[in-house]
Design a protein around this motif. Sequence first.
Motif, short mmCIF file in Angstrom:
data_model
loop_
_atom_site.label_atom_id
_atom_site.label_comp_id
_atom_site.label_asym_id
_atom_site.label_seq_id
_atom_site.Cartn_x
_atom_site.Cartn_y
_atom_site.Cartn_z
N THR A 50 -3.14 3.70 4.92
CA THR A 50 -2.25 2.76 4.23
C THR A 50 -1.63 1.78 5.22
OG1 THR A 50 -0.59 4.51 4.34
CG2 THR A 50 -1.69 4.18 2.23
N SER A 51 -1.03 0.70 4.69
CA SER A 51 -0.52 -0.38 5.55
C SER A 51 0.68 0.04 6.39
CB SER A 51 -0.16 -1.59 4.68
OG SER A 51 0.81 -1.18 3.72
N LYS A 64 0.27 -0.51 0.97
CA LYS A 64 -1.02 -0.63 0.28
C LYS A 64 -2.09 0.17 0.99
CE LYS A 64 -0.35 -5.37 -1.38
NZ LYS A 64 0.19 -6.39 -0.47
N ILE A 112 -5.31 0.28 2.79
CA ILE A 112 -6.08 -0.77 3.46
C ILE A 112 -7.50 -0.33 3.78
CG2 ILE A 112 -4.08 -2.02 4.41
CD1 ILE A 112 -4.59 -0.55 7.08
#
Lengths: 247, 176
Positions: A204-205, A191, A193
Amino acid sequence: MCLDDQILNTYLDNELTEPWKSQVEEHLSYCPSCRARYQNLLQLSDTIKSSELTEEEIRPHQDRVLSMIEKNYLSKGKSKKSFFKRTFKVSGPQLMGVAAAFVVVFVGSWAVFGNSGSSDGQIILPDVNTTIDLNNITQTRSSDNATTSKSLENYSLDEILKNLDARGYDVDIRLKSIQPLSLDKMSSEVKVIATVSDKGITITSDGLARNADGTIVATGVLVDDKNEVVASDGTVLFTAEETQVVE
Amino acid sequence: MEIRSGDELAFRQVYNEVFPVVMKVAYHVTYNQDVAEDICQDAFIRFYDKDMSFPSMDDAKFWLIRVVKNLAINHVKRKVRESASLEKVMRGPQVNPFKDGASELILKESTAAVRKAVSELPEIYKTVIVLREYAGLNYKEIAGVLKISESNVKVRVHRARKELEAMLNREEVNVP
Ligand SMILES: [Zn+2]
């Protein structure tokens, strides 16, 4: 019959076995001339021994050789950084602008990667976000018997290079960049973030920071509790003011 | 207790225990402390690098003694060849390293005399007497290191002492 020097020498070295040992002792107990000769030989042996290199003479050599071996061969205890940890350390800021990188050491036939490994003799040293099992990377020496095989992890970069250099290999170290993953191949669990909208960067995560065009600009990054984007080595890449956290 | 020579802990243990004895062997064959140090260093690096397995501390010690002995003998042979060709050119008086107190400790007269006498022994007698008197090996151990029979060791120890006695007696006569 009296004792000759050969027997007396063997006796004084405590190398005479029974029954000869007892016979010699018995003879020495009553023969003054053999006893005198035995005393001579004992004294000669003591005189020879008395010239031996002393503890004080040995000590400085012992210390000097050990420190040389410690410096160049033994690991340096807890302060020693393995090559992989160093790679990890420099991977943040220095890798900005490349998609992802491997440090590749080009050598002759010294090392292979795994058993089935690349026969061109590259050691691929993984970057932080790769999940290569370190136990797969082994050192093999064709000249020695293959019984001595150690994990590369046991060696520092300096040691690896020194060793290769000493063996006459051409060693070349390069940062090798690879193409970024296209966004549509990304796993659905990953995801966004945070974003740095001024610079068009997305975090991203999975710890990657990407440009607007999807190029990875940093790996192993995270957003800390102050909303700063931090690289794996602790460097602040983007300040809280620049970062917009996506809930 | 098995000893793995490439294991750091085992290496340090062997080093502490065995360095003095191999240093003595190297020194009493070459009679040059710097050369002896180099030889020991070389031997311990080989020991560590080869990552060998020994059944016991003694086996590791005998391996090191054998390597050091060979390196020291090689050095002496090379030295003899060099000075033989050098002497043709120089023909000057040789410095006696055993009486030179400048670089090393000032030695007792008897110590210097014995060291000089041992250095002049033929190689086959020198090695057995060094292993017996300075490394403290027994006949069986010497036989193992030199790969000769025990009875051969016995004869050589006896002859070496005989030679040394003669040399030292001559020395005494010459001292005013
Ligand atoms: Zn008698």
